[in-house]
Design a protein around this motif. Structure first.
Motif, short mmCIF file in Angstrom:
data_model
loop_
_atom_site.label_atom_id
_atom_site.label_comp_id
_atom_site.label_asym_id
_atom_site.label_seq_id
_atom_site.Cartn_x
_atom_site.Cartn_y
_atom_site.Cartn_z
N ARG A 1 1.08 -1.14 0.13
CA ARG A 1 0.03 0.11 -0.20
C ARG A 1 0.85 1.33 0.18
N CYS B 1 -14.43 2.80 6.44
CA CYS B 1 -13.97 1.59 5.48
C CYS B 1 -12.54 1.60 5.41
N ASP C 1 -14.30 -0.50 9.85
CA ASP C 1 -14.54 -1.23 9.01
C ASP C 1 -15.35 -2.62 9.25
N LEU C 2 -15.98 -3.05 8.44
CA LEU C 2 -17.03 -4.16 8.55
C LEU C 2 -16.17 -5.58 8.47
N LEU D 1 -9.74 -7.31 8.56
CA LEU D 1 -8.69 -6.29 8.31
C LEU D 1 -8.72 -5.55 9.56
N SER E 1 -20.17 -1.50 10.66
CA SER E 1 -20.77 -1.04 9.46
C SER E 1 -20.90 0.44 9.67
N VAL E 2 -20.45 1.21 8.73
CA VAL E 2 -20.49 2.70 8.74
C VAL E 2 -22.08 3.03 8.53
N PHE F 1 -11.40 5.75 1.50
CA PHE F 1 -10.43 5.91 0.24
C PHE F 1 -10.46 4.16 -0.13
N GLY F 2 -9.74 4.06 -1.25
CA GLY F 2 -9.31 2.53 -1.80
C GLY F 2 -10.63 2.30 -2.49
N ASP G 1 -18.25 -0.29 -2.82
CA ASP G 1 -19.00 -1.31 -2.02
C ASP G 1 -20.34 -1.24 -1.37
C1 LIG Z 1 -10.75 -1.96 -1.13
S1 LIG Z 1 -11.13 -1.87 0.90
C2 LIG Z 1 -10.18 -0.47 1.13
C3 LIG Z 1 -9.69 -0.40 2.52
C4 LIG Z 1 -8.82 0.86 2.84
N1 LIG Z 1 -9.52 1.96 2.72
C5 LIG Z 1 -7.53 1.02 2.06
O1 LIG Z 1 -7.45 1.97 1.25
O2 LIG Z 1 -6.75 0.27 1.95
C6 LIG Z 1 -12.80 -1.51 0.93
C7 LIG Z 1 -13.17 -1.60 2.38
O3 LIG Z 1 -14.64 -1.19 2.64
C8 LIG Z 1 -15.35 -2.01 3.81
N2 LIG Z 1 -16.49 -1.91 3.64
C9 LIG Z 1 -17.65 -2.09 2.81
N3 LIG Z 1 -18.61 -1.91 3.11
C10 LIG Z 1 -18.62 -1.45 4.40
C11 LIG Z 1 -19.63 -0.88 5.29
N4 LIG Z 1 -20.92 -0.88 5.26
N5 LIG Z 1 -19.19 -0.46 6.77
C12 LIG Z 1 -17.76 -0.51 7.10
N6 LIG Z 1 -16.97 -0.96 6.10
C13 LIG Z 1 -17.11 -1.23 4.70
C14 LIG Z 1 -14.64 -3.30 3.50
O4 LIG Z 1 -14.68 -4.24 4.67
C15 LIG Z 1 -13.23 -3.05 2.82
O5 LIG Z 1 -12.27 -3.08 4.02
#
Ligand SMILES: C[S@@+](CC[C@H](N)C(=O)[O-])C[C@H]1O[C@@H](n2cnc3c(N)ncnc32)[C@H](O)[C@@H]1O
Length: 173
Positions: free
Chosen positions: A22, A47, A68-69, A73, A94-95, A111-112, A117
């Motif tokens: 990363r 997230c 994060d969900l 992670l 969950s957010v 981000f990311g 999602d």
């Molecule tokens: C591609 S990852 C990006 C993680 C981090 N932001 C990064 O840049 O390394 C997307 C993240 O969104 C999280 N996610 C998806 N839906 C979510 C929700 N409703 N609440 C919290 N996290 C969520 C997933 O578990 C995942 O870890």
């Protein structure tokens, strides 16, 4: 599928995730993120995954909470926090449902490409929850890589100014 569940489970991301992998991402986004963060800010990393952005924000002097969900992670984030002597807090939730507080944060980031999602129907809920969690004049920064990047700047009175800064931002990333 409920609105709480991501479209894709994130075990694959945990399996391939390393903080080294990363680093390039952080290098790309850091000039941009630095322009939004101030020493002493309270920052919410929505997230957060394993927390690369959260740790970057903390390194800039912010007090950081990540959410994060994905349990795998969040476990990695907590482990890394111990390794670094970080004070960042990581919440497994969950957010869309976890109480994010009221007027607590100076900055919220997502981000990311994590926004991908979320089902479209949940966007207003997502936005309203973040807005409530932010202080007045708080900042909300979303990174979305597929050609569209937006900054939603929250300011008083209760209004959301959405600026399409695509060309500027695309130059930076
Ligand atoms: C591609 S990852 C990006 C993680 C981090 N932001 C990064 O840049 O390394 C997307 C993240 O969104 C999280 N996610 C998806 N839906 C979510 C929700 N409703 N609440 C919290 N996290 C969520 C997933 O578990 C995942 O870890």
């Amino acid at each position: 599928m409920t609105q709480d569940q991501p479209i894709v489970p994130f075990d694959w991301f945990a399996n391939q995730f390393t903080f080294e992998s990363r680093e390039e991402f952080i290098d790309q986004v850091s000039p941009y993120l630095r322009s939004f963060i101030k020493v002493g800010d309270y920052a919410l990393d929505l997230c957060c995954g394993a927390g690369p952005i959260a740790f970057f924000l903390e390194d800039q002097g912010a007090h950081v909470t990540g959410i994060d969900l994905a349990p795998s992670l969040i476990a990695m984030a907590r482990q890394e926090a111990i390794k670094r002597g970080s004070r960042a807090a990581f919440i497994h939730a969950s957010v869309l449902t976890h109480p994010l507080g009221n007027g607590v944060y100076d900055l919220a980031v997502c981000f990311g490409n994590a926004i991908l999602d979320f089902p479209h129907q949940s966007f207003p809920q997502f936005r309203d929850r973040v807005y409530q969690a932010l202080k007045s004049r708080g900042r909300f920064v979303i990174e979305y890589r597929d050609g569209l990047l937006r900054v939603a700047h929250m300011s008083e009175p209760k209004e959301v100014i959405e600026q399409g800064l695509d060309s500027q931002i695309l130059r930076r990333f």
